[in-house]
Write a protein that holds these residues in place. Structure first.
Motif, mmCIF file in Angstrom:
data_model
loop_
_atom_site.group_PDB
_atom_site.id
_atom_site.type_symbol
_atom_site.label_atom_id
_atom_site.label_comp_id
_atom_site.label_asym_id
_atom_site.label_seq_id
_atom_site.Cartn_x
_atom_site.Cartn_y
_atom_site.Cartn_z
ATOM 1 N N HIS A 167 0.640 -0.991 -0.077
ATOM 2 C CA HIS A 167 -0.233 -0.137 -0.095
ATOM 3 C C HIS A 167 0.857 1.143 -0.070
ATOM 4 N N ALA A 168 2.041 1.118 0.694
ATOM 5 C CA ALA A 168 2.832 2.352 0.886
ATOM 6 C C ALA A 168 3.418 2.627 -0.582
ATOM 7 N N VAL A 169 3.754 1.495 -1.451
ATOM 8 C CA VAL A 169 4.244 1.649 -2.855
ATOM 9 C C VAL A 169 3.384 2.390 -3.611
ATOM 10 N N ASP A 170 2.056 1.915 -3.411
ATOM 11 C CA ASP A 170 0.997 2.608 -4.027
ATOM 12 C C ASP A 170 0.739 4.118 -3.981
ATOM 13 N N LEU A 171 0.994 4.576 -2.671
ATOM 14 C CA LEU A 171 1.153 5.879 -2.147
ATOM 15 C C LEU A 171 2.082 6.412 -3.122
ATOM 16 N N ALA A 172 3.305 5.928 -2.840
ATOM 17 C CA ALA A 172 4.553 6.576 -3.001
ATOM 18 C C ALA A 172 4.570 6.831 -4.583
ATOM 19 N N THR A 173 3.975 6.173 -5.516
ATOM 20 C CA THR A 173 4.149 6.352 -6.730
ATOM 21 C C THR A 173 3.117 7.420 -7.416
ATOM 22 N N VAL A 192 3.238 10.534 -5.996
ATOM 23 C CA VAL A 192 4.410 11.581 -5.885
ATOM 24 C C VAL A 192 4.767 11.634 -7.214
ATOM 25 N N PRO A 193 4.932 13.147 -7.845
ATOM 26 C CA PRO A 193 5.670 13.076 -9.246
ATOM 27 C C PRO A 193 7.038 12.925 -9.190
ATOM 28 N N GLY A 194 7.513 12.107 -10.169
ATOM 29 C CA GLY A 194 8.967 11.565 -10.148
ATOM 30 C C GLY A 194 9.159 10.434 -9.622
ATOM 31 N N VAL A 195 8.317 9.828 -8.853
ATOM 32 C CA VAL A 195 8.497 8.635 -8.281
ATOM 33 C C VAL A 195 7.994 7.429 -8.814
ATOM 34 N N SER A 196 8.641 6.317 -8.979
ATOM 35 C CA SER A 196 8.035 5.432 -10.043
ATOM 36 C C SER A 196 8.568 3.916 -9.434
ATOM 37 N N ARG A 197 7.664 2.809 -9.552
ATOM 38 C CA ARG A 197 8.057 1.638 -9.279
ATOM 39 C C ARG A 197 9.352 1.091 -9.988
ATOM 40 N N ALA A 198 9.934 0.472 -9.026
ATOM 41 C CA ALA A 198 11.357 -0.211 -9.413
ATOM 42 C C ALA A 198 11.108 -1.747 -9.433
ATOM 43 N N ARG A 199 12.427 -2.389 -9.289
ATOM 44 C CA ARG A 199 12.637 -3.826 -9.435
ATOM 45 C C ARG A 199 11.827 -4.424 -8.172
ATOM 46 N N GLY A 200 11.086 -5.387 -8.567
ATOM 47 C CA GLY A 200 10.396 -6.109 -7.268
ATOM 48 C C GLY A 200 9.309 -5.290 -7.110
#
Length: 275
Positions: A229-235, A237-245
């Motif tokens: 859920h934290a990954v979903d929220l982080a993305t 934010v402008p400029g933040v993207s999902r990375a490996r895993g």
């Protein structure tokens, strides 16, 4: 001279368990008293070296409302409460001569160290330009961005080793030997306070000999988050993207100050739970 003393709680002498560091737990008031006494020892050491020094003490644990204001050395100015600019380093500016990190702990995945974690337990790792950094490294680099060296750190032996790897000329005081996440061997707290007072005086007297930790931009940053859920929220934010895993987000910052601010924001977003 102008100094900032940033005081965390997990690395204070006598403390080994979350019941001593959390406001809702039964041993917290005792932990606060130990934390305040250790901060006072460091304030006294700075003023032993320079009686005219301006000393700011940043309460840098949890809610940033742990140090007992009425028991803090009256010669220091207390920085208290959150949210605030620069988080654990609130009160720092380009006119500061030296930073002292007191009661700090090893990063998540480091150690063995007493209550090892990074920021709030929701962050599994932070990598800046490929290097894994916890609160020690993140804060040392933020001070370094402003040209300010970290001259002293206290905590368990693992925390001291973490700073020594980043800033070899900084002084360290190991107030306990970690046996694990919630166990350590330590001297009497009054013995520790005497050592801290002497070390603080010596460290600020030679602050010009310690180079700041400077990370020049642009900087590639990866943050491993504990919850999806934290990954979903982080993305969001402008400029933040999902990375490996499934746990990692990434961004590029033009300088370290921008990286630091965004890492602080991601740490706060990670505490939001699904509705």
């Amino acid at each position: 001279m102008k100094t900032l003393i940033s005081v965390d709680m997990e690395g204070i002498s006598g403390i080994v368990h979350p019941t001593e560091t959390h406001p809702d737990r039964h041993d917290y008031e005792r932990g606060r008293a130990l934390m305040t006494a250790e901060a006072n020892a460091v304030v006294a050491g700075v003023l032993d070296a320079d009686p005219a020094a301006e000393v700011r003490v940043a309460d840098a644990h949890g809610p940033y409302r742990n140090l007992l204001p009425e028991q803090l050395d009256r010669r220091a100015r207390l920085v208290r409460g959150k949210p605030r600019p620069l988080g654990m380093l609130a009160g720092l500016d380009e006119h500061t001569d030296a930073v002292l990190l007191i009661g700090y702990h090893v990063r998540a995945g480091g150690g063995p160290g007493v209550m090892a974690h990074t920021m709030n337990g929701e962050i599994l790792d932070v990598r800046v330009a490929g290097r894994s950094l916890g609160e020690i490294g993140l804060n040392a680099a933020m001070a370094g961005h402003l040209g300010v060296p970290v001259v002293l750190l206290s905590g368990d032996d693992a925390a001291c080793a973490e700073l020594a790897d980043l800033v070899p000329l900084a002084a360290t005081v190991a107030v306990k030997e970690a046996l694990g996440m919630a166990a350590a061997v330590m001297p009497h707290p009054e013995e520790t306070r005497g050592r801290l007072r002497r070390a603080a005086a010596e460290a600020v007297a030679r602050y010009e000999d310690v180079p700041p930790l400077v990370l020049t931009g642009p900087l590639d940053v990866e943050v491993d988050l504990a919850g999806p859920h934290a990954v979903d929220l982080a993305t969001l934010v402008p400029g933040v993207s999902r990375a490996r895993g499934a746990r990692t987000v990434a961004f590029t910052a033009q300088d370290y100050a921008a990286a630091y601010r965004l890492i602080l924001l991601l740490a706060q977003l990670a505490t939001i739970k699904p509705g």
